[in-house]
Design an enzyme around this catalytic site. Sequence first.
Site, PDB file in Angstrom:
ATOM      1  CE1 TYR A   6     -37.553 -43.466  -5.339  1.00  0.00           C
ATOM      2  CE2 TYR A   6     -38.230 -41.827  -6.951  1.00  0.00           C
ATOM      3  CZ  TYR A   6     -37.377 -42.246  -5.959  1.00  0.00           C
ATOM      4  OH  TYR A   6     -36.323 -41.445  -5.580  1.00  0.00           O
ATOM      5  CE1 TYR A 132     -35.454 -39.833  -1.455  1.00  0.00           C
ATOM      6  CE2 TYR A 132     -35.240 -37.614  -2.346  1.00  0.00           C
ATOM      7  CZ  TYR A 132     -35.179 -38.980  -2.518  1.00  0.00           C
ATOM      8  OH  TYR A 132     -34.834 -39.497  -3.733  1.00  0.00           O
ATOM      9  CG  ASP A 219     -30.725 -31.346  -0.280  1.00  0.00           C
ATOM     10  OD1 ASP A 219     -30.770 -30.762  -1.382  1.00  0.00           O
ATOM     11  OD2 ASP A 219     -31.135 -32.509  -0.113  1.00  0.00           O
ATOM     12  CE  LYS A 246     -35.524 -32.424  -7.189  1.00  0.00           C
ATOM     13  NZ  LYS A 246     -35.757 -33.565  -8.065  1.00  0.00           N
TER      14      LYS A 246
END
Length: 394
Positions: A6, A132, A219, A246
Site C-alpha cells: 500500500y 473491503y 466476513d 487475523k
Amino acid sequence: MIWYPYVQMKTLKTPYKVIDAQGVYLQTQDKKLIDSISSWWCMIHGYKNPELNEAMKEQIDRFSHCMLAGLAHESVEKLSEKLESYLPGDLNYYFFSDSGSVGVEVAIKMAFQFNKNRGSKRKKIFSLKNAYHGDTFMTMAVGDDEDYHAAFPKNPDVIHIPTNIEDLEKTFSAFGEDAICFIVEPLLQGAGGFRIYDISFLKKARELCNKYDVVLIFDEVATGFGRTGNRFVSDLVLPDILVLGKALTGGYIGHALTATNKKIFDGFYGDEQSLAFMHGPTFMGNPVACSLALKSIEIFERENYIQKIKKIEEIAKRELLGFEDERIKEIRVMGGCFCIEVKESQTIKGFTEFAYERGVFARPFVRYIYGMVPYIITEEELVKITDTMKAWFR
C-alpha cells in the site's frame, strides 16, 4: 528489495525496524512504542504471550506441517471439536485456509458452487457500499473501494448496498431472485472506513436471504473475537457461512477458517465427484496454526476478554466522544475499535511520525486515525493513545 504494501516505493519513508516486542509494545532501535493497531488488528493477546509461545514450540517439536489431504492430525481434530461448541448455531463444517482474504475467496467460491450444484443459474452478488474483503481477485470483485482496488475492473454482477433497510429491501425486491450470496462485514466495516451500522440491518438481511434463498456470508476476519464488543456478530444474527482470520491464531501465524452450516455442506455431499469442493490451500489446517488457535481461544475465554473489551470501549468513549475540532467529521467507537474521521486527507499527513515521537505506533490512512488495540492494554496505555490522537489536533 522488499516490496512494501500500500505504498509508492519511490517515495517510501524508511520503515521503523522492530528488534523486539513484548505485551502491547514494539521495540525499535530507538523507541518503545505502544502498538495502537495490533499489527493489522490480529495481536489480541499482545506480543510474546508465554502460553502461545509454548503451544507453538510444543507443536513444532512434534512436527510443523503436514498436508490436509489424505492425512489428518490431532491439532486440527481438537480445534474442530472445540469449534463445534464454540461457534454459534449449526456452523459445524470447517474449511481451513492460510489468510483472511483466501478464507473469503473460499466462502464466495462455496456460494457459487452451492448454487451450481443445485442447478441454479443465479449470477448476482450483493455486498455493502464501501466494502473491503481483501486483495485477492474475488474479494476485490465484491469490494467497493477504489483506493485498494483501482487496478481491478468493476463487476456488473456485483451490487453494493448502503447500510440502510430501505435500500436493502429495494435491492432484494429487484434482484433477489437472481442473487447467489450477500457478503458483509457485520456491524463494523474495517478498511472501508470503520463505518458502524445497526444490528437491525443484519436482522433484515437474514430475513430477506431466507425469503429469496440467498446465501448470507459474514466476513468476521476483522470483527470476530470481540472487536465489535460481541464475541462474534454471528452470535446475534446467524449467517450461512462465517469467515474468521487475523485473531484466530492470536496473530502469530496467518490462518483462516470458513465455517458453514449443514445446508451449505449438504450441497456438496453426494456420490458424484463433480459435487465435491475442489479447493485446497497448501497450509490449510497447519498443525502449528491449529495449536495456536486452540490456545488463543482458551485464553480468550479464561481471561474474560469480552469484559476487557467493554472496558476499552468505555475508556475510548470517555476520552474521545465530545472532543471537537473543525477538521473532524466524526468520531466513532465500537468495542475494541475507535476512529477519528477527518474531512480532508491532508489533515492526517504526518500523524505517524508525530505519534512515533510520543511512543505510539499508528498507521492512519485516507481520512482515518484509528485504534484497534490489543485487548491486554492497560487504561494508562490506552489513554496515551487517545491523548496522542487529540494532541495532533491541538
